[in-house]
Structure formats: C-alpha cells, structure tokens
Design a protein around this motif. Structure first.
Motif, PDB file in Angstrom:
ATOM      1  N   UNK A   1       0.831  -1.202   0.000  1.00  0.00           N
ATOM      2  CA  UNK A   1       0.000   0.000   0.000  1.00  0.00           C
ATOM      3  C   UNK A   1       0.859   1.244   0.000  1.00  0.00           C
ATOM      4  N   UNK A   2       0.422   2.215  -0.809  1.00  0.00           N
ATOM      5  CA  UNK A   2       1.095   3.506  -0.836  1.00  0.00           C
ATOM      6  C   UNK A   2       0.998   4.131   0.545  1.00  0.00           C
ATOM      7  N   UNK A   3       2.025   4.866   0.899  1.00  0.00           N
ATOM      8  CA  UNK A   3       2.095   5.579   2.186  1.00  0.00           C
ATOM      9  C   UNK A   3       2.250   4.623   3.354  1.00  0.00           C
ATOM     10  N   UNK A   4       2.548   3.363   3.041  1.00  0.00           N
ATOM     11  CA  UNK A   4       2.905   2.438   4.118  1.00  0.00           C
ATOM     12  C   UNK A   4       4.184   1.745   3.677  1.00  0.00           C
ATOM     13  N   UNK A   5       4.906   1.216   4.639  1.00  0.00           N
ATOM     14  CA  UNK A   5       6.110   0.483   4.279  1.00  0.00           C
ATOM     15  C   UNK A   5       5.760  -0.964   4.007  1.00  0.00           C
ATOM     16  N   UNK A   6       6.605  -1.614   3.208  1.00  0.00           N
ATOM     17  CA  UNK A   6       6.388  -3.042   3.004  1.00  0.00           C
ATOM     18  C   UNK A   6       6.759  -3.760   4.301  1.00  0.00           C
ATOM     19  N   UNK A   7       5.946  -4.749   4.657  1.00  0.00           N
ATOM     20  CA  UNK A   7       6.212  -5.476   5.901  1.00  0.00           C
ATOM     21  C   UNK A   7       6.143  -6.980   5.650  1.00  0.00           C
ATOM     22  N   UNK A   8       6.287  -7.782   6.704  1.00  0.00           N
ATOM     23  CA  UNK A   8       6.267  -9.237   6.521  1.00  0.00           C
ATOM     24  C   UNK A   8       5.090  -9.715   5.704  1.00  0.00           C
ATOM     25  N   UNK A   9       3.972  -9.036   5.855  1.00  0.00           N
ATOM     26  CA  UNK A   9       2.766  -9.445   5.140  1.00  0.00           C
ATOM     27  C   UNK A   9       2.961  -9.494   3.637  1.00  0.00           C
ATOM     28  N   UNK A  10       3.925  -8.728   3.129  1.00  0.00           N
ATOM     29  CA  UNK A  10       4.152  -8.703   1.679  1.00  0.00           C
ATOM     30  C   UNK A  10       5.217  -9.688   1.248  1.00  0.00           C
ATOM     31  N   UNK A  11       5.886 -10.271   2.246  1.00  0.00           N
ATOM     32  CA  UNK A  11       7.017 -11.149   1.938  1.00  0.00           C
ATOM     33  C   UNK A  11       6.609 -12.346   1.082  1.00  0.00           C
ATOM     34  N   UNK A  12       5.620 -13.071   1.565  1.00  0.00           N
ATOM     35  CA  UNK A  12       5.274 -14.325   0.887  1.00  0.00           C
ATOM     36  C   UNK A  12       4.710 -14.066  -0.504  1.00  0.00           C
TER      37      UNK A  12
ATOM     38  N   UNK B   1       4.527  -4.404  13.661  1.00  0.00           N
ATOM     39  CA  UNK B   1       4.711  -5.168  12.435  1.00  0.00           C
ATOM     40  C   UNK B   1       6.174  -5.072  12.014  1.00  0.00           C
ATOM     41  N   UNK B   2       6.728  -6.172  11.537  1.00  0.00           N
ATOM     42  CA  UNK B   2       8.128  -6.183  11.135  1.00  0.00           C
ATOM     43  C   UNK B   2       8.274  -5.598   9.733  1.00  0.00           C
ATOM     44  N   UNK B   3       9.116  -4.597   9.621  1.00  0.00           N
ATOM     45  CA  UNK B   3       9.343  -4.007   8.291  1.00  0.00           C
ATOM     46  C   UNK B   3      10.148  -4.982   7.448  1.00  0.00           C
ATOM     47  N   UNK B   4       9.775  -5.075   6.193  1.00  0.00           N
ATOM     48  CA  UNK B   4      10.438  -6.019   5.311  1.00  0.00           C
ATOM     49  C   UNK B   4      11.921  -5.714   5.155  1.00  0.00           C
ATOM     50  N   UNK B   5      12.242  -4.430   5.064  1.00  0.00           N
ATOM     51  CA  UNK B   5      13.655  -4.095   4.864  1.00  0.00           C
ATOM     52  C   UNK B   5      14.469  -4.473   6.103  1.00  0.00           C
ATOM     53  N   UNK B   6      13.889  -4.335   7.289  1.00  0.00           N
ATOM     54  CA  UNK B   6      14.588  -4.755   8.509  1.00  0.00           C
ATOM     55  C   UNK B   6      14.804  -6.256   8.515  1.00  0.00           C
ATOM     56  N   UNK B   7      13.777  -6.961   8.113  1.00  0.00           N
ATOM     57  CA  UNK B   7      13.845  -8.418   8.104  1.00  0.00           C
ATOM     58  C   UNK B   7      14.960  -8.909   7.179  1.00  0.00           C
TER      59      UNK B   7
END
Length: 596
Positions: free
Chosen positions: A137-148, A405-411
């Motif tokens: 989603x725009x204006x949100x960061x990518x998080x674990x939810x987008x990983x898979x 929520x875990x940020x994807x870039x951190x992960x």
RNA sequence: GCGCCUGUAGCUCAGCGGAUUAGAGCAUCUGACUACGGAUCAGAGGGUCGGGAGUUCGAAUCUCUCCAGGCGCGCCA
C-alpha cells in the motif's frame, strides 16, 4: 523423463488393449478401463515406473489381477520400442507391473540433456498469464505481510516465463481510496510541504503520520468530515489533490523499488487507481446482466451458494450507499480488464492472484461474479494462490519485540547481517582470509537466499514459522545447503576438472551414479507439476533431494582421480547437476555462488 | 452461528485426483577426516497419519461426522 514416460504410456496402453481384447468381454468398451495407471515407482526397488492398471480390471474381467498383469506383460515384451527402453517387467504384489529402464536409455537421456540449454524442459504452447502479487500500500512500508506474496509470485512468474508463456507481472498497489483523504488532510496540518514538494519528509515519518491520521480519523468527527471532503476532491480530479497524491505515490514507489532491487524482482505497477475509469462501466455491466440489486441503499450482487450470518445469500457491495466504489468494484474491474482482449485489456488466458489465505472468500465471490457476468472466457483459468501467515517461533503472527509489524527491509537486513556474522566466524574457525567485497557478496546472497528458500520450500497453504536460525542452517533443507553443493562442483572445476569434457563416451556403473542420473532426469516432470499446481515447494523439495544425492555421489565416488571414460562421465554428471541446481534456484529467484 | 484453511515422528514439515513395508530435515545417539571444501557422508532409535464411521480388493489420500487450532463473515482494503 517426460518423453520416456509418454512413450511407455503408449506402449502400455497398447499392451492393455491387446491383452484384454483377447478376453471375451464385449460390454467392456469404456476406454477408461484401459488406463494403465503408469506412475513413478513408489520405491526405488520397484524400478522407475509402475503400472497399477491391472488391479481395477480384475473385477470386470473376473480374473485375478496378477493374471491380467501377466497378459499385459506378454504383450509388452513383444513391443520393440518397449524392449529398447526397459528391462523385462516384473509383476509384484497384488498385480503391479514394475518397470525398470535400461541403463542405455538412461545414458541416452543424459546425453540429450547435456546438450540442451533448457535441460529437457520443453517450451509450452504459449499463453498470456497475469500474475498479481506483492501489492503493498502507498504511504505504508512493506512489511512481513508482503514477503510471501512477493517471493511466491516472483517464483511462479519465473517458472511460467521459462516455460515460454507471456507473463504479465502486476503490482496491484493500494494507491486509492479513503486512506488518502485522511493522509492528505493530516499532512495539511502537520507537514504541508509534503504535499507540494517531492521527498519533503522521509518515508518513516510518512508512515507515522499515516498512523496518527488513522487514529485521529477514528476519534475526531471534524477531521473525519474534512478527510471525506479530501477524498471527494481527489476523486473529482482536483489539481492540488492529485499533485499531492502523485508525490505520495512517488515517494512510496522509491521505497518499494529498493526492496525489489535487493530481491531482484521485476514487476509492473498497476495500482487500484488504474481501474477508476472502468468502475462505472462495471456497475452498468452488472445491471445489464441482471445481477445487481439494491439493499439497504447499497448496490450489491448476491452470491449464490454462499450464505451469511442470517442464512441469506451473502452480498458483495459494488457501490456504497454514498455512491462511492470499494475494493470489490476495483477487483471486478481488474478481472474484467485482465481477461478482455487487447488493446483494451490484457487478453489473459490465465490469471493468478497471490494473496493471503484470508482473502479466499473474497476472491471466491469475485470469481463467481465475474463468471456470471461472462467476463472470463470459457477456455481461461482464474486462480487464487493462497498462503498462510508468517508466524514467529512462538507460533503467533510475527511481530517485533515491541509488538509492531516487522518491516520487510529490517527483516532482510537482519538475515544478511546474520549470514555475515556466521561467515566471519567460519573464516576465523577455518583460518581463511577473504576480501571485504567477498564477504559482502556472500552474506547478501546467502541471507536473501535463506529468506526466499525458507518461504518457498514450505507448502504455501499452511502457516509458516519464520526462524533465522533454521533458514540459515548449513544442513537440512535450506538455501545454504543447496548453495554448498554448487560450491563443491565449482571446486572440482577449480581443481582441474573440465566439466565440459566430452571426448569420451558416457559410461556409468556405480549405483550412486545411476541414482543421480535418475534424479537429474526428473527435473522436467517437477517443472511441469509446478506450472500446473503452482506449488514452488515441490521444486524446492526436488532440488534438496538432488543435492543430497549429489553429495552422496561426491562423497562415495571418486571423480578427478577416476580414469577415463569414468572421469569425464562423472564430470558430466557434475556439470548437469550444477546446471540443474542453478536453473532450479534461478526459477526460485535465488542467485548462486562459486565460493562461499 | 456460518464459511474457508490446518491437524502426519519430540520439533519443523513432505506426501493427499487411492496401490507393494507412511518419508525428509532438525534434535538425540553411534561411526567416518594423509580426500574433490567434513558446511559432508554412513547408520540407529522414534508414527494406532487428530478421533470415529463409510466407499473400495486396497485409504494419510475420497465421503460423512465429531474434536482441536487459525482466519474470515455487508457499505475498510
């Protein structure tokens, strides 16, 4: 081994026909009865294939299944094509016909494959496939939810592309809707410069503002009104609003792209806003198709066969009471567009949605409506590829220690960092010295490979337990284990083994060699299966099995010290193993290393 | 309440359009380094495939039912 399988199946089909036509059963004309049920052998002792077709015929022909099998085998051994491929069939158990390929036919296949850049995988009759994945989603960061979604979608796209299909990878980003009204009105208050100047604030702040805006929206009536006004302004094409929207989208886009670059993912952005011009038409279409009903002020389509709490048919709202559209409308517009012929659509023959399993009902509804509205061509396929949630080691949804929520870039960074720590420790233990650039490259590759492979190697339907320790483990079904097998082969080449040496005839004798050969030849079946069932874990399982079998071969059979023709034959197996692992991993989106 | 998904070895999971004795990995235990990278390999123990019933010559796999867990269920996406 698909071509061998096909030949054998024909042989068996013939044999069944001939064997049974001698029986006086005229009423048994159904062809399905003659299905030889040829499948891979369930155990290596049984050979390469087994035909189970004799068993179900026993009743019909009033003969013991073993006797039917014998009749079939009698026919089989008279077939020259069959005899060239296989040893004499064995009848076992209740009436199974076990088939073992001749060494000669295995060697011949290996030879063909060594010369084939596609490693035996034929190009399919090309169709257009849309794969909808990632979708942050725009204006949100990518998080674990987008990983898979991102990893699985990319892998499926790679596999279908390799099979020769025209794949359109679509990023259905959330770039429209009420959240923008909220965000814009909040930014007007706290950081107006963000609405007029590019990258005026950083993405982290933007995310924070988004959260604050949401909170305020829920509590403050005036703010809520203001936000709704902003949405209307935006949807009516107000110039300033649109500009602000553009700026916000651009900023998010840059952030997404960093992650896509890191993961080597190619995807075309086509957000929800793309379908805005088509929404009205969707309502009209549904109206014309007689599917539209008005209920409590909202325009709905009632699903058939799906009931809600009250036991009545469940509605899908396509236009809200206030006249606005929602995500269902967008999804309907999207599905119609994707199946519509070019140039006013994507002309897809197959559309695949890679989203979490929680959306299964939603897509079921969308697919049903699209079918009833006749937007999906009869020959086309539409599939939801669901996956489970990412859990922490406690079995609960993965969160940071503080519960966020875990940020994807951190992960991803974290995985790379751990891979680096492991590597540095190993260098100390093994008294090796490597350059900083080597360390960077290896840890980035291993760290990302571990995350991708851990996800892909699991059946996607079930929830997935995320563990850095397990995914980075050097043994077991992990990316490092597979990468290591390749490193070993590269080591052989470095030590003077010419993997492309082909002066000698191929000559194999050791059981470990034959085991490896049989495994190598299965690659085409696996790819076929994944194309059909969209389960990348099957490919992972295969690559792991292949690596294990290779490691046994490597451990137990000398390669460089062997004399020709064995030396060059074994080197050829090394080469084919390396190529297969490389291609397989590539199709999973994982690059490989020569040293690690 | 309804719907969807999941339940297989101590743990994480394959297998699930039926078929000969249910498979891996991790962990545990026992072995193998003058070797092509031991980041490996050889071996052992560990299961009434959530319970029950049914279809079948044959069920982890198909059907029904019950139990447990997860997720979803009308104007957010």
């Amino acid at each position: 081994m698909l071509s061998i399988y096909k030949n054998l199946k024909e042989c068996l089909h013939d044999a069944f026909q001939k064997a049974l036509s001698e029986q006086e059963i005229s009423h048994v004309a159904s062809k399905s009865l003659f299905d030889p049920q040829l499948v891979n052998a369930s155990r290596p002792e049984f050979g390469d294939f087994q035909a189970n077709g004799a068993l179900p015929l026993a009743k019909e022909f009033k003969l013991p299944p073993r006797q039917i099998a014998e009749l079939v085998v009698e026919q089989l051994i008279q077939n020259q094509i069959f005899s060239e491929l296989c040893e004499k069939p064995e009848i076992a158990g209740a009436g199974f016909i076990n088939l073992r390929l001749k060494k000669k036919s295995l060697t011949k296949e290996i030879k063909v494959r060594l010369k084939d850049k596609r490693l035996g995988i034929p190009k399919a009759k090309s169709i257009s496939v849309v794969i909808d994945f990632s979708s942050p989603n725009i204006a949100k960061e990518m998080h674990v939810g987008h990983l898979r979604s991102t990893i699985i979608g990319d892998s499926l796209a790679r596999i279908l592309e390799f099979r020769g299909h025209k794949v359109i990878r679509l990023n259905h980003v959330g770039d429209w809707g009420t959240q923008f009204g909220m965000l814009i009105s909040y930014l007007k208050l706290v950081a107006p410069e963000a609405l007029t100047k590019a990258n005026a604030i950083n993405i982290g702040d933007l995310v924070a503002f988004y959260k604050e805006a949401k909170q305020r929206f829920d509590l403050d009536d005036d703010f809520q009104k203001q936000s709704r006004k902003e949405v209307v302004k935006l949807q009516n094409g107000d110039k300033d609003s649109l500009k602000a929207w553009e700026l916000l989208c651009n900023q998010s886009r840059q952030e997404f792209q960093k992650i896509y670059n890191l993961l080597d993912i190619k995807i075309i952005e086509r957000g929800e806003s793309f379908y805005n011009p088509y929404l009205k038409e969707i309502i009209k279409d549904l109206q014309n198709a007689g599917l539209l009903e008005i209920d409590e002020g909202a325009k709905c389509v009632f699903l058939s066969g799906v009931t809600g709490k009250d036991g009545k048919a469940l509605p899908v709202i396509v236009q809200k009471g206030d006249g606005g559209f929602n995500y269902s409308t967008t999804d309907l517009a999207a599905i119609k567009y994707r199946f519509s012929p070019t140039p006013s659509g994507d002309g897809a023959n197959r559309v695949i949605y890679v989203t979490d399993a929680g959306q299964a009902n939603h897509f079921k509804g969308i697919f049903q409506i699209a079918t009833r509205a006749k937007w999906i061509p009869k020959t086309a396929r539409v599939e939801h590829v669901p996956f489970g949630v990412v859990q922490g080691e406690d079995g609960k949804k993965l969160k940071t220690r503080s519960g966020e929520t875990v940020r994807l870039s951190d992960l991803l960074d974290s995985s790379i960092q751990r891979a680096e720590d492991d590597l540095r420790q190993r260098l100390i233990d093994e008294k090796r010295e490597e350059s900083e650039s080597f360390i960077k490259e290896v840890s980035t590759t291993v760290g990302l490979a571990a995350v991708k492979y851990a996800d892909l190697s699991q059946n996607r339907i079930s929830n997935y337990q995320f563990s850095y320790k397990k995914m980075l483990a050097l043994q077991g079904n992990t990316a490092p284990y597979l990468l290591y097998a390749l490193v070993r082969i590269a080591g052989i080449a470095r030590k003077g083994g010419d993997l492309n040496e082909s002066r000698h005839e191929l000559e194999f004798n050791e059981p470990q060699e034959l085991k490896l050969i049989r495994e190598l030849l299965k690659f085409d079946e696996i790819i076929n299966e994944v194309e059909e069932e969209l389960l990348p874990n099957r490919l992972c399982g295969y690559l792991f099995e292949l690596s294990q079998i290779f490691n046994r071969f490597y451990d137990q059979v000398p390669i460089l010290k062997a004399k020709n023709p064995y030396r060059s034959s074994r080197l050829s197996l090394c080469k084919l193993t390396a190529d297969t692992l490389k291609l397989g991993l590539h199709l999973l989106g994982i690059p490989t290393l020569a040293r690690m």
